[in-house]
Scaffold this active site. Sequence first.
Site, PDB file in Angstrom:
ATOM      1  N   ASP A 198       0.851  -1.177   0.000  1.00  0.00           N
ATOM      2  CA  ASP A 198       0.000   0.000   0.000  1.00  0.00           C
ATOM      3  C   ASP A 198       0.897   1.242   0.000  1.00  0.00           C
ATOM      4  O   ASP A 198       1.892   1.287   0.736  1.00  0.00           O
ATOM      5  CB  ASP A 198      -0.860  -0.055   1.270  1.00  0.00           C
ATOM      6  CG  ASP A 198      -1.819   1.116   1.370  1.00  0.00           C
ATOM      7  OD1 ASP A 198      -3.044   0.893   1.268  1.00  0.00           O
ATOM      8  OD2 ASP A 198      -1.343   2.255   1.576  1.00  0.00           O
ATOM      9  N   HIS A 211      -5.100  15.084  -8.277  1.00  0.00           N
ATOM     10  CA  HIS A 211      -5.209  13.707  -8.768  1.00  0.00           C
ATOM     11  C   HIS A 211      -4.311  13.373  -9.954  1.00  0.00           C
ATOM     12  O   HIS A 211      -3.788  12.264 -10.025  1.00  0.00           O
ATOM     13  CB  HIS A 211      -6.663  13.356  -9.085  1.00  0.00           C
ATOM     14  CG  HIS A 211      -7.440  12.945  -7.862  1.00  0.00           C
ATOM     15  ND1 HIS A 211      -8.072  13.862  -7.046  1.00  0.00           N
ATOM     16  CD2 HIS A 211      -7.629  11.738  -7.289  1.00  0.00           C
ATOM     17  CE1 HIS A 211      -8.644  13.223  -6.043  1.00  0.00           C
ATOM     18  NE2 HIS A 211      -8.391  11.923  -6.158  1.00  0.00           N
ATOM     19  N   ASP A 215      -2.027  10.178  -9.994  1.00  0.00           N
ATOM     20  CA  ASP A 215      -1.994   9.155 -11.041  1.00  0.00           C
ATOM     21  C   ASP A 215      -0.572   8.905 -11.531  1.00  0.00           C
ATOM     22  O   ASP A 215      -0.159   7.768 -11.770  1.00  0.00           O
ATOM     23  CB  ASP A 215      -2.874   9.588 -12.226  1.00  0.00           C
ATOM     24  CG  ASP A 215      -4.363   9.406 -11.939  1.00  0.00           C
ATOM     25  OD1 ASP A 215      -5.205   9.878 -12.740  1.00  0.00           O
ATOM     26  OD2 ASP A 215      -4.694   8.780 -10.899  1.00  0.00           O
ATOM     27  N   GLU A 242      -4.860   2.403  -4.082  1.00  0.00           N
ATOM     28  CA  GLU A 242      -3.410   2.544  -3.919  1.00  0.00           C
ATOM     29  C   GLU A 242      -2.787   1.257  -3.408  1.00  0.00           C
ATOM     30  O   GLU A 242      -1.691   1.243  -2.854  1.00  0.00           O
ATOM     31  CB  GLU A 242      -3.091   3.705  -2.965  1.00  0.00           C
ATOM     32  CG  GLU A 242      -3.472   3.417  -1.524  1.00  0.00           C
ATOM     33  CD  GLU A 242      -4.565   4.345  -1.020  1.00  0.00           C
ATOM     34  OE1 GLU A 242      -5.521   4.630  -1.804  1.00  0.00           O
ATOM     35  OE2 GLU A 242      -4.465   4.784   0.124  1.00  0.00           O
TER      36      GLU A 242
END
Lengths: 326, 101
Positions: A198, A211, A215, A242
């Site tokens: 994670d 964002h 990405d 994630e």
Amino acid sequence: MSILIVDDSNDDRLLLKHYLNVAGYKDVLLADSAESAFKILRLGDPSGPNIIVDLILMDIVMPETDGIKACQAIRKNVYFEDIPIIMVSVLDDIKNLQKSFAAGAVDYITKPVNKIEMVTRVRSMLRLKYEIDRRKAREKELIEMTQHLETVNEMLEHLSYFDALTGIPNRRYFEKFIDAEWKRAIRNERPISLIFLDIDNFKDINDKYGHPTGDKCLKKIAKAINKSLRRPGDFLARYGGEEFIVVLSDTVIEGAKNVAENVSAKVAEVEIIMKNTDAKIAVTISAGVSTTIPERNSSYQALINTADQALYKAKKGGKNRVFSDE
Amino acid sequence: MNNEKIIIDADPDLSELIPGFLQHRQDDIRLISEYLEKGDFESLRILGHNMKGAGSGYGFDEISEIGALLEQAAKEKDHTEIRKQAVALEDYLLRVVVVFK
């Protein structure tokens, strides 16, 4: 659309042409011999004819090459396999009738020619050819469409197994993969390990930098993880927003932990440089590792849960670390 | 040999083609003579065969008959019969009168 008349008798050629013209068929070609007809059809030319002939009326009794041989020769040619050929001849020998059909003729009109009979047969043969040509064209269309659909289906199938953003396998593919590996591990009584990882503070990265940057991070990290997995059997998938998961078949806990440490190190090397501010975003991951030799009739979900719990402990323990209960 | 006219009611559709057809038959008389002299029975056979096929188509049944007999005679290489048919053809052409309805 044109009709070819092959007959060595000039009078017959003119008569038949006349009947056809009167019936509305203006495009009539005349050949006074088989050889002449072959020239018109460009039979010897590999590139084929430069005209469209829809029907041939062929006399049988001709000097040199007779109509039956001519019929065979024309039908053998790849460009004229389906062209309707009607033999037109005096029926003085029933064998000619048989030979005609054996040679590929579709009909036979006897001389002296009856105008109405001839025109009727020509008309219905042309109609038939027209229908056949239409069907062939449609068939070709359908084949092209089918091929297109097959290609599109392949693309869709690919898309359905891969994550659009990172290009690595998605959750769906992971489930399929681990199901197979699990069964194999059961059969062979071999260990199978999972690394559940994670990205640390990913939500903060998204909030702080937006964002698109988030990405970008995901893509770079996925690439880095992939690169760090050296062994051909190791399988990486994007499990969630994630979260990533790695399947290591035939691997015991020490090996899996090593791999996890490698991955972690590689990700830490990833620098995401923000263009406008020159600020560098450092990324780290937390990882939970689990392993087992699966028993018959067991489910891989338990192993995922164990890995998940280990991941939780890694987070709790301060992040940027690998944890395993085993 | 009589001199009675033979009246043929012809298909007005063929009005343009019939004169040419009859002219060709006239030429055929000469050709029959030439082929016979050369002994070319194959050409005689085809000539007779074509005449057989075309005659009735143009409205001249008698010409089809002559053609058939000529073809058979050529197959049998029968000089006498061939000459007989040539004469019959000549006679016919002299007597025939075409009437277009």
